[in-house]
Design a protein around this motif. Structure first.
Motif, PDB file in Angstrom:
ATOM      1  N   GLU A  54       0.831  -1.201   0.000  1.00  7.31           N
ATOM      2  CA  GLU A  54       0.000   0.000   0.000  1.00  7.31           C
ATOM      3  C   GLU A  54       0.873   1.261   0.000  1.00  7.31           C
ATOM      4  O   GLU A  54       0.594   2.217  -0.743  1.00  7.31           O
ATOM      5  CB  GLU A  54      -0.895  -0.013   1.237  1.00  7.31           C
ATOM      6  CG  GLU A  54      -1.825   1.174   1.332  1.00  7.31           C
ATOM      7  CD  GLU A  54      -2.694   1.104   2.579  1.00  7.31           C
ATOM      8  OE1 GLU A  54      -3.102   2.174   3.055  1.00  7.31           O
ATOM      9  OE2 GLU A  54      -2.946  -0.007   3.070  1.00  7.31           O
ATOM     10  N   ASN A 103       4.281  15.137 -12.924  1.00  8.32           N
ATOM     11  CA  ASN A 103       3.309  15.882 -13.734  1.00  8.32           C
ATOM     12  C   ASN A 103       3.276  17.348 -13.338  1.00  8.32           C
ATOM     13  O   ASN A 103       3.146  18.232 -14.201  1.00  8.32           O
ATOM     14  CB  ASN A 103       1.917  15.271 -13.594  1.00  8.32           C
ATOM     15  CG  ASN A 103       1.798  13.949 -14.315  1.00  8.32           C
ATOM     16  OD1 ASN A 103       2.603  13.639 -15.174  1.00  8.32           O
ATOM     17  ND2 ASN A 103       0.810  13.173 -13.929  1.00  8.32           N
ATOM     18  N   GLU A 162      -1.759  20.939 -15.155  1.00 14.18           N
ATOM     19  CA  GLU A 162      -1.930  20.034 -14.009  1.00 14.18           C
ATOM     20  C   GLU A 162      -1.643  20.769 -12.704  1.00 14.18           C
ATOM     21  O   GLU A 162      -2.351  20.599 -11.711  1.00 14.18           O
ATOM     22  CB  GLU A 162      -0.985  18.828 -14.149  1.00 14.18           C
ATOM     23  CG  GLU A 162      -1.086  17.823 -13.051  1.00 14.18           C
ATOM     24  CD  GLU A 162      -2.352  16.987 -13.109  1.00 14.18           C
ATOM     25  OE1 GLU A 162      -2.638  16.324 -12.101  1.00 14.18           O
ATOM     26  OE2 GLU A 162      -3.042  16.991 -14.132  1.00 14.18           O
ATOM     27  N   ASP A 193       2.410   1.753  -3.443  1.00 20.97           N
ATOM     28  CA  ASP A 193       1.432   2.289  -4.386  1.00 20.97           C
ATOM     29  C   ASP A 193       1.225   3.781  -4.162  1.00 20.97           C
ATOM     30  O   ASP A 193       1.149   4.564  -5.115  1.00 20.97           O
ATOM     31  CB  ASP A 193       0.101   1.547  -4.254  1.00 20.97           C
ATOM     32  CG  ASP A 193       0.180   0.111  -4.721  1.00 20.97           C
ATOM     33  OD1 ASP A 193       1.164  -0.239  -5.403  1.00 20.97           O
ATOM     34  OD2 ASP A 193      -0.731  -0.673  -4.381  1.00 20.97           O
ATOM     35  N   THR A 194       1.134   4.195  -2.911  1.00 20.19           N
ATOM     36  CA  THR A 194       0.962   5.611  -2.585  1.00 20.19           C
ATOM     37  C   THR A 194       2.180   6.410  -3.034  1.00 20.19           C
ATOM     38  O   THR A 194       2.050   7.506  -3.598  1.00 20.19           O
ATOM     39  CB  THR A 194       0.736   5.789  -1.076  1.00 20.19           C
ATOM     40  OG1 THR A 194      -0.399   5.022  -0.694  1.00 20.19           O
ATOM     41  CG2 THR A 194       0.515   7.233  -0.711  1.00 20.19           C
ATOM     42  N   ALA A 244       4.253   5.674  -5.447  1.00 15.14           N
ATOM     43  CA  ALA A 244       4.249   5.755  -6.912  1.00 15.14           C
ATOM     44  C   ALA A 244       3.262   6.821  -7.390  1.00 15.14           C
ATOM     45  O   ALA A 244       3.564   7.577  -8.325  1.00 15.14           O
ATOM     46  CB  ALA A 244       3.901   4.391  -7.509  1.00 15.14           C
ATOM     47  N   TYR A 245       2.100   6.907  -6.751  1.00 15.97           N
ATOM     48  CA  TYR A 245       1.118   7.929  -7.119  1.00 15.97           C
ATOM     49  C   TYR A 245       1.695   9.329  -6.926  1.00 15.97           C
ATOM     50  O   TYR A 245       1.596  10.190  -7.804  1.00 15.97           O
ATOM     51  CB  TYR A 245      -0.164   7.765  -6.283  1.00 15.97           C
ATOM     52  CG  TYR A 245      -1.086   8.955  -6.371  1.00 15.97           C
ATOM     53  CD1 TYR A 245      -1.867   9.167  -7.503  1.00 15.97           C
ATOM     54  CD2 TYR A 245      -1.158   9.876  -5.338  1.00 15.97           C
ATOM     55  CE1 TYR A 245      -2.705  10.268  -7.593  1.00 15.97           C
ATOM     56  CE2 TYR A 245      -1.985  10.975  -5.418  1.00 15.97           C
ATOM     57  CZ  TYR A 245      -2.766  11.171  -6.544  1.00 15.97           C
ATOM     58  OH  TYR A 245      -3.586  12.260  -6.632  1.00 15.97           O
ATOM     59  N   TYR A 246       2.316   9.562  -5.777  1.00 12.82           N
ATOM     60  CA  TYR A 246       2.861  10.889  -5.509  1.00 12.82           C
ATOM     61  C   TYR A 246       4.081  11.205  -6.383  1.00 12.82           C
ATOM     62  O   TYR A 246       4.309  12.369  -6.730  1.00 12.82           O
ATOM     63  CB  TYR A 246       3.183  11.056  -4.028  1.00 12.82           C
ATOM     64  CG  TYR A 246       1.937  11.318  -3.224  1.00 12.82           C
ATOM     65  CD1 TYR A 246       1.202  12.476  -3.416  1.00 12.82           C
ATOM     66  CD2 TYR A 246       1.476  10.400  -2.310  1.00 12.82           C
ATOM     67  CE1 TYR A 246       0.044  12.722  -2.703  1.00 12.82           C
ATOM     68  CE2 TYR A 246       0.319  10.628  -1.585  1.00 12.82           C
ATOM     69  CZ  TYR A 246      -0.391  11.795  -1.784  1.00 12.82           C
ATOM     70  OH  TYR A 246      -1.543  12.030  -1.087  1.00 12.82           O
ATOM     71  N   ARG A 247       4.839  10.204  -6.753  1.00 15.74           N
ATOM     72  CA  ARG A 247       5.948  10.447  -7.690  1.00 15.74           C
ATOM     73  C   ARG A 247       5.415  10.865  -9.052  1.00 15.74           C
ATOM     74  O   ARG A 247       5.947  11.788  -9.679  1.00 15.74           O
ATOM     75  CB  ARG A 247       6.818   9.197  -7.817  1.00 15.74           C
ATOM     76  CG  ARG A 247       7.766   9.031  -6.676  1.00 15.74           C
ATOM     77  CD  ARG A 247       8.744   7.914  -6.939  1.00 15.74           C
ATOM     78  NE  ARG A 247       9.675   7.827  -5.822  1.00 15.74           N
ATOM     79  CZ  ARG A 247      10.411   6.785  -5.565  1.00 15.74           C
ATOM     80  NH1 ARG A 247      10.360   5.728  -6.345  1.00 15.74           N
ATOM     81  NH2 ARG A 247      11.231   6.788  -4.536  1.00 15.74           N
ATOM     82  N   ARG A 248       4.375  10.175  -9.536  1.00 15.60           N
ATOM     83  CA  ARG A 248       3.771  10.554 -10.822  1.00 15.60           C
ATOM     84  C   ARG A 248       3.186  11.957 -10.746  1.00 15.60           C
ATOM     85  O   ARG A 248       3.359  12.761 -11.668  1.00 15.60           O
ATOM     86  CB  ARG A 248       2.677   9.560 -11.211  1.00 15.60           C
ATOM     87  CG  ARG A 248       3.170   8.285 -11.832  1.00 15.60           C
ATOM     88  CD  ARG A 248       2.045   7.498 -12.492  1.00 15.60           C
ATOM     89  NE  ARG A 248       0.873   7.366 -11.645  1.00 15.60           N
ATOM     90  CZ  ARG A 248       0.649   6.383 -10.779  1.00 15.60           C
ATOM     91  NH1 ARG A 248       1.561   5.424 -10.629  1.00 15.60           N
ATOM     92  NH2 ARG A 248      -0.450   6.341 -10.057  1.00 15.60           N
ATOM     93  N   LEU A 249       2.503  12.255  -9.637  1.00 21.41           N
ATOM     94  CA  LEU A 249       1.916  13.578  -9.469  1.00 21.41           C
ATOM     95  C   LEU A 249       3.003  14.647  -9.432  1.00 21.41           C
ATOM     96  O   LEU A 249       2.867  15.700 -10.075  1.00 21.41           O
ATOM     97  CB  LEU A 249       1.083  13.634  -8.192  1.00 21.41           C
ATOM     98  CG  LEU A 249       0.385  14.956  -7.898  1.00 21.41           C
ATOM     99  CD1 LEU A 249      -0.620  15.285  -8.990  1.00 21.41           C
ATOM    100  CD2 LEU A 249      -0.285  14.898  -6.538  1.00 21.41           C
TER     101      LEU A 249
END
Length: 100
Positions: free
Chosen positions: A57, A71, A78, A60-61, A63-68
């Motif tokens: 978990e 971006n 964005e 996954d979190t 990875a989400y913040y790295r993508r954000l």
């Protein structure tokens, strides 16, 4: 009743010996009362499974913040969207209504 007790006593003396009792007691101690017992092993395995789920978990979190973050650094649209949604910022002369 007395015959039953005599037969039981004879059977016990014939098939159950002191070394056998010691081995059985040792196995029971190791299996149930030792710090490496079966129940402790099951408890540790549950903790390992819970920690693995927590690690997944968190990955996954992350990875989400790295993508954000990537971006936000590369896409101004964005960045504007995130700032408007999270910080309720507005352009001059614009009204913002927040629904929660």
């Amino acid at each position: 009743m007395n015959a039953f007790l005599n037969d039981s006593f004879r059977w016990i003396r014939r098939y159950v010996s002191l070394p056998l009792l010691l081995v059985v007691a040792y196995v029971v101690f190791i299996a149930f009362f030792n710090e490496n017992s079966y129940f402790k092993s099951m408890e540790y395995q549950e903790q390992i499974d819970a920690l693995k789920a927590e690690i997944k978990e968190n990955n996954d979190t992350m990875a989400y913040y790295r993508r954000l973050n990537q971006n936000l650094a590369s896409d101004p649209a964005e960045l504007e969207r995130v700032v408007r949604e999270h910080y309720h910022m507005q352009r001059p002369g614009e009204d913002v209504y927040v629904f929660e």
